[in-house]
Design an enzyme around this catalytic site. Structure first.
Site, PDB file in Angstrom:
ATOM      1  N   ASN A 266       0.808  -1.227   0.000  1.00  0.00           N
ATOM      2  CA  ASN A 266       0.000   0.000   0.000  1.00  0.00           C
ATOM      3  C   ASN A 266       0.836   1.269   0.000  1.00  0.00           C
ATOM      4  OD1 ASN A 266      -2.510   1.283  -0.009  1.00  0.00           O
ATOM      5  ND2 ASN A 266      -2.436   1.580   2.205  1.00  0.00           N
TER       6      ASN A 266
ATOM      7  N   ASP B  28       6.342  -9.989   3.597  1.00  0.00           N
ATOM      8  CA  ASP B  28       4.903 -10.044   3.816  1.00  0.00           C
ATOM      9  C   ASP B  28       4.690 -10.846   5.099  1.00  0.00           C
ATOM     10  OD1 ASP B  28       2.206 -10.508   3.873  1.00  0.00           O
ATOM     11  OD2 ASP B  28       2.038 -10.837   1.714  1.00  0.00           O
TER      12      ASP B  28
ATOM     13  N   SER C 115      -6.566   1.461  17.812  1.00  0.00           N
ATOM     14  CA  SER C 115      -7.259   2.655  17.330  1.00  0.00           C
ATOM     15  C   SER C 115      -8.421   3.013  18.246  1.00  0.00           C
ATOM     16  CB  SER C 115      -7.783   2.337  15.929  1.00  0.00           C
ATOM     17  OG  SER C 115      -8.762   3.252  15.563  1.00  0.00           O
TER      18      SER C 115
ATOM     19  N   TYR D  38     -12.617  -3.930   9.537  1.00  0.00           N
ATOM     20  CA  TYR D  38     -11.368  -3.270   9.924  1.00  0.00           C
ATOM     21  C   TYR D  38     -11.352  -3.049  11.451  1.00  0.00           C
ATOM     22  CZ  TYR D  38      -8.307   0.602  11.103  1.00  0.00           C
ATOM     23  OH  TYR D  38      -7.389   1.378  11.734  1.00  0.00           O
TER      24      TYR D  38
ATOM     25  N   LYS E 211      -8.962  -4.721  14.714  1.00  0.00           N
ATOM     26  CA  LYS E 211      -8.244  -4.000  15.776  1.00  0.00           C
ATOM     27  C   LYS E 211      -8.608  -4.610  17.135  1.00  0.00           C
ATOM     28  CE  LYS E 211      -5.809  -1.037  13.477  1.00  0.00           C
ATOM     29  NZ  LYS E 211      -4.386  -1.302  13.318  1.00  0.00           N
TER      30      LYS E 211
ATOM     31  N   TYR F 160      -4.743   4.957  18.933  1.00  0.00           N
ATOM     32  CA  TYR F 160      -4.556   6.262  18.301  1.00  0.00           C
ATOM     33  C   TYR F 160      -5.900   6.933  18.065  1.00  0.00           C
ATOM     34  CZ  TYR F 160      -0.415   3.677  16.669  1.00  0.00           C
ATOM     35  OH  TYR F 160       0.697   2.890  16.566  1.00  0.00           O
ATOM     36  N   PHE F 161      -5.906   8.241  18.235  1.00  0.00           N
ATOM     37  CA  PHE F 161      -7.079   9.019  17.829  1.00  0.00           C
ATOM     38  C   PHE F 161      -6.874   9.389  16.347  1.00  0.00           C
ATOM     39  CE2 PHE F 161      -9.976   8.931  21.340  1.00  0.00           C
ATOM     40  CZ  PHE F 161      -9.247   8.082  22.138  1.00  0.00           C
TER      41      PHE F 161
ATOM     42  N   ARG G  70     -13.466  15.389  16.647  1.00  0.00           N
ATOM     43  CA  ARG G  70     -12.428  14.366  16.766  1.00  0.00           C
ATOM     44  C   ARG G  70     -11.245  14.925  17.530  1.00  0.00           C
ATOM     45  NH1 ARG G  70     -16.036  12.022  15.051  1.00  0.00           N
ATOM     46  NH2 ARG G  70     -16.260  10.602  13.280  1.00  0.00           N
TER      47      ARG G  70
ATOM     48  N   GLY H 166     -21.699   5.392   9.334  1.00  0.00           N
ATOM     49  CA  GLY H 166     -20.703   4.818  10.249  1.00  0.00           C
ATOM     50  C   GLY H 166     -19.917   5.833  11.065  1.00  0.00           C
TER      51      GLY H 166
HETATM   52  N1  UDP Z   1     -14.859  14.069   6.942  1.00  0.00           N
HETATM   53  C1  UDP Z   1     -15.494  14.973   6.094  1.00  0.00           C
HETATM   54  N2  UDP Z   1     -15.169  14.955   4.782  1.00  0.00           N
HETATM   55  C2  UDP Z   1     -14.242  14.114   4.242  1.00  0.00           C
HETATM   56  C3  UDP Z   1     -13.584  13.185   5.106  1.00  0.00           C
HETATM   57  C4  UDP Z   1     -13.926  13.188   6.446  1.00  0.00           C
HETATM   58  O1  UDP Z   1     -16.331  15.756   6.533  1.00  0.00           O
HETATM   59  O2  UDP Z   1     -14.006  14.144   3.024  1.00  0.00           O
HETATM   60  C5  UDP Z   1     -15.175  14.072   8.379  1.00  0.00           C
HETATM   61  C6  UDP Z   1     -15.751  12.758   8.876  1.00  0.00           C
HETATM   62  O3  UDP Z   1     -17.135  12.750   8.710  1.00  0.00           O
HETATM   63  C7  UDP Z   1     -15.304  12.780  10.340  1.00  0.00           C
HETATM   64  C8  UDP Z   1     -14.002  13.569  10.333  1.00  0.00           C
HETATM   65  O4  UDP Z   1     -13.979  14.269   9.094  1.00  0.00           O
HETATM   66  O5  UDP Z   1     -16.251  13.520  11.096  1.00  0.00           O
HETATM   67  C9  UDP Z   1     -12.772  12.690  10.425  1.00  0.00           C
HETATM   68  O6  UDP Z   1     -12.843  11.683   9.435  1.00  0.00           O
HETATM   69  P1  UDP Z   1     -11.622  10.759   9.075  1.00  0.00           P
HETATM   70  O7  UDP Z   1     -12.075   9.848   7.970  1.00  0.00           O
HETATM   71  O8  UDP Z   1     -10.414  11.606   8.795  1.00  0.00           O
HETATM   72  O9  UDP Z   1     -11.310   9.954  10.402  1.00  0.00           O
HETATM   73  P2  UDP Z   1     -12.261   9.016  11.313  1.00  0.00           P
HETATM   74  O10 UDP Z   1     -12.542   9.798  12.551  1.00  0.00           O
HETATM   75  O11 UDP Z   1     -13.475   8.679  10.506  1.00  0.00           O
HETATM   76  O12 UDP Z   1     -11.399   7.843  11.589  1.00  0.00           O
END
Ligand code: UDP
Length: 344
Positions: free
Chosen positions: A37, A60, A126, A151, A155, A183-184, A237, A303
């Protein structure tokens, strides 16, 4: 002699930053990755930052024989395991691929570590394990919620596997001690702008989408949802600077290698303790980098949790680690990285 740390998945976004911090802290590092990746951009960036060559092994970790060989070829004192697939949406479409890869590789690492006298395993978990929490901020005692994607399930399962292995091996020759770092939201890039996140295709994560929109690769950022029960209606977040997050690994590895652990398996939240909304993040990005971002509000993304941020006080107290960088500095580093990869 310096202790040797194996970084599995070390050519990726988090692994490359962790490698730099480990080297700067005086550890020897072996980077191993199957390159499924990523390309060599970040590994080469790491070597530029540290000013020398590093051992790299194309492995791998789903291959048990190759994994075992790696532990015979090097005397590894600790392993930090990042090698995993990480796209939530893809995991829903291809669950078998995710379970096979993320669980299989970790099981092979545990088996080889235990067989070769490597007693210290750090697993990259996570905040996703908390799901939609009943109360924020979340502590390590906050109950985990059922995973909403394969996913997320991997975790949780890897956390449980490590706990079981620690219990089963306690007091034996193949004893394993474990640390789980939850991790946040890691964002930003190294201040050198030589390493950072390189999403393939359309980014799922917010900050790469923001920087790609700012540079003109994407027409417009969609902010998913403006009707959440938060102060400005957008999700909250805990965005943590990638270098701060990487440094947490050095503190954790040191605790393991110095024999300071009080439990066989310890868990730490790695976050700032500071909630930031999507809109606040977008505004901060515009302000610190002096530009206007093209964005619009769009429906909620399936989600997504409304709000989650860490109580990082355990990591602060026990590991002696704290997040230091401001969200503004981090967003400036993300922009510098985007410009670097665009050749600007
Ligand atoms: N988000 C958004 N637009 C995007 C990607 C993400 O508004 O194109 C928002 C998403 O809904 C969440 C926040 O940004 O509220 C963080 O999303 P990310 O996918 O970066 O991390 P997550 O917390 O989902 O792991």
């Amino acid at each position: 002699m310096a202790k040797c740390v194996l970084v599995s998945g070390g050519a990726g976004f988090i692994g490359s930053h962790v490698t730099v911090e480990l080297i700067e802290a005086g550890y020897d590092v072996v980077v191993a990755d199957n390159m499924s990746n990523c390309d060599m951009t970040c590994f080469e960036g790491v070597q530029k930052i540290i000013g020398r060559k590093l051992p790299f092994e194309k492995v791998d970790f789903c291959d048990a024989v190759a994994t075992d060989k790696l532990f015979s070829d090097y005397k590894i004192d600790a392993v930090i395991h990042f090698a995993a697939f990480k796209a939530v949406g893809e995991s829903v479409e291809k669950p078998v691929r995710y379970y096979k890869n993320n669980l299989g590789s970790f099981l092979n690492v545990l088996e080889a570590a235990s067989a070769h006298g490597c007693h210290n395993v750090l697993f990259s978990s996570s905040a996703t394990v908390y799901g939609e929490p009943d109360k924020v901020p979340v502590t390590e005692e906050t109950p985990r919620k059922p995973a909403t994607s394969p996913y997320g399930a991997t975790k949780q399962m890897c956390e449980d596997i490590l706990n079981d292995v620690v219990k089963a091996t306690a007091g034996t020759e193949g004893e394993i001690r474990g640390i789980l770092l939850r991790y946040f939201n890691p964002i930003g890039a190294h201040p050198s702008a030589l390493i950072g996140e390189l999403p393939r295709g359309v980014p799922n994560n917010l900050v790469p989408f923001i920087t790609q929109t700012a540079i003109g690769k994407r027409a417009c950022l969609s902010i998913f949802g403006d009707d959440y029960p938060t102060p400005d209606g957008t999700c909250q977040r805990d965005y943590i600077d990638i270098v701060d997050l990487a440094q947490a690994h050095v503190y954790a590895v040191r605790r393991m290698l110095d024999g300071k652990m009080e439990k066989g398996c310890e868990v730490y939240n790695i976050g700032t303790g500071r909630p930031v909304s999507v809109l606040e993040l977008v505004n901060a990005f515009e302000k610190v980098n002096g530009l206007k971002l093209n964005y619009k509000f769009a429906p909620r993304r399936a989600g997504d949790v409304t709000a989650i941020w860490a109580d990082p006080s355990l990591a602060n107290k026990v590991l002696g680690w704290t997040a230091k960088r401001s969200v503004e500095d981090t967003l400036a580093s993300a922009w510098a990285w985007e410009k670097h990869i665009a050749g600007k």
